[in-house]
Design a protein around this motif. Structure first.
Motif, mmCIF file in Angstrom:
data_model
loop_
_atom_site.group_PDB
_atom_site.id
_atom_site.type_symbol
_atom_site.label_atom_id
_atom_site.label_comp_id
_atom_site.label_asym_id
_atom_site.label_seq_id
_atom_site.Cartn_x
_atom_site.Cartn_y
_atom_site.Cartn_z
ATOM 1 N N VAL A 1 0.855 -1.195 0.000
ATOM 2 C CA VAL A 1 0.000 0.000 0.000
ATOM 3 C C VAL A 1 0.888 1.242 0.000
ATOM 4 C CG1 VAL A 1 -1.671 1.359 1.329
ATOM 5 C CG2 VAL A 1 -1.937 -1.118 1.160
ATOM 6 N N GLU A 2 0.684 2.120 -0.983
ATOM 7 C CA GLU A 2 1.435 3.372 -1.056
ATOM 8 C C GLU A 2 0.768 4.429 -0.178
ATOM 9 O OE1 GLU A 2 3.012 4.460 -5.057
ATOM 10 O OE2 GLU A 2 1.706 2.831 -5.725
ATOM 11 N N TRP A 3 1.559 5.237 0.488
ATOM 12 C CA TRP A 3 1.043 6.215 1.439
ATOM 13 C C TRP A 3 1.880 7.479 1.401
ATOM 14 C CZ3 TRP A 3 4.730 7.619 5.028
ATOM 15 C CH2 TRP A 3 5.809 6.745 5.174
ATOM 16 N N THR A 4 1.326 8.540 1.924
ATOM 17 C CA THR A 4 2.050 9.802 2.071
ATOM 18 C C THR A 4 1.756 10.366 3.456
ATOM 19 O OG1 THR A 4 0.216 11.071 1.117
ATOM 20 C CG2 THR A 4 1.968 10.360 -0.387
ATOM 21 N N THR A 5 2.618 11.260 3.904
ATOM 22 C CA THR A 5 2.437 11.929 5.190
ATOM 23 C C THR A 5 1.935 13.346 4.953
ATOM 24 O OG1 THR A 5 4.171 10.640 6.281
ATOM 25 C CG2 THR A 5 3.564 12.739 7.290
ATOM 26 N N LEU A 6 0.887 13.722 5.668
ATOM 27 C CA LEU A 6 0.359 15.077 5.603
ATOM 28 C C LEU A 6 0.630 15.760 6.933
ATOM 29 C CD1 LEU A 6 -3.096 14.489 3.865
ATOM 30 C CD2 LEU A 6 -0.920 15.091 2.811
#
Length: 257
Positions: free
Chosen positions: A224-229
């Motif tokens: 699963v690809e994710w990003t940090t906000l």
């Protein structure tokens, strides 16, 4: 330990229409005890409740899929508290908005400690799914003084092995505690016409750098690809918005219910 006769007399007063609070004041029995008797009148067999897979000569593991899910819930919305005679309670706060989540939490807790009774304590807007045992510190060695985000959180090798074998249950527990699935929207001009586009997105928010890292490391393992906000200067929020990754989470986790 109250005998069965005492338990029946207390419940008879409640059956007459008395509040649990008034019966507690009259009898000196705690409200929590009276509520628990409404679920199960008979005392538990002490010999059964003493069993703990981590306390054997050769330590074992509890029900692993249930434990992976419960571990995620604990890291998000759970706490272990010490009571008298070395007994501890595991308590998971679950919003009334998600009755299915409350049931899933109770089922996982019961599977991990099958000889102990699981109860649900109603509070404004939520239920505390709770179970008492001397062995919760054995099963959740992350227990300690202070808030989880103010101290180091690391899994023991045996916990890490369970998460490796059951990553989706762990991710599901974390999202059910501190995550959500929402519908985002944006507007674009196409051919001179302003159009609105909607798309699903998952969020996970937790102040603990360690807990967020456990979450994202597990997402990496399942693809699963994710990003940090960042919220201000603090990267509390993890976002999953790529279509293929959202589809994976939909297949294995899904929205709260």
């Amino acid at each position: 330990m109250y005998d069965v006769g005492t338990r029946k007399r207390a419940l008879a007063l409640v059956a007459q229409g008395r509040s649990v609070n008034s019966v507690s004041k009259q009898t000196g029995i705690s409200r929590a005890a009276i509520r628990s008797w409404q679920t199960s009148l008979e005392p538990l067999d002490p010999s059964r409740s003493a069993a703990c897979p981590r306390c054997r000569d050769i330590p074992g593991t509890p029900d692993e899929p249930a434990y992976a899910y419960l571990l995620g819930l604990y890291l998000g919305d759970g706490c272990v508290s010490r009571h008298r005679r070395g007994v501890h309670s595991l308590r998971i706060a679950c919003s009334d908005t998600w009755p299915g989540l409350i049931d899933a939490c109770a089922e996982a807790m019961q599977a991990v400690r099958p000889a102990n009774r699981v109860c649900r304590i109603q509070r404004p807007g939520c239920q505390y799914v709770t179970c008492f045992s001397k062995h919760w510190p054995c099963l959740f060695p992350q227990h300690g003084p202070g808030k989880k985000h103010e101290r180091r959180i690391a899994l023991e090798p045996w916990q890490g092995a369970i998460v490796d074998d059951h990553p989706w249950e762990f991710v599901r527990g974390l999202i059910h505690s501190d995550g959500c699935r929402i519908t985002n929207w944006t507007e674009k001009t196409v051919g001179g016409v302003r159009k609105r586009y909607e798309y699903p997105r998952y969020f996970f928010s937790n102040k603990s750098d360690d807990i967020r890292r456990l979450f994202t490391d597990t997402l990496d393992k399942v693809g699963v690809e994710w990003t940090t906000l960042a919220r201000g200067s603090d990267p509390f929020n993890v976002s999953v918005a790529r279509k293929s990754s959202v589809a994976l989470l939909d297949a294995h986790v899904g929205p709260k219910y």
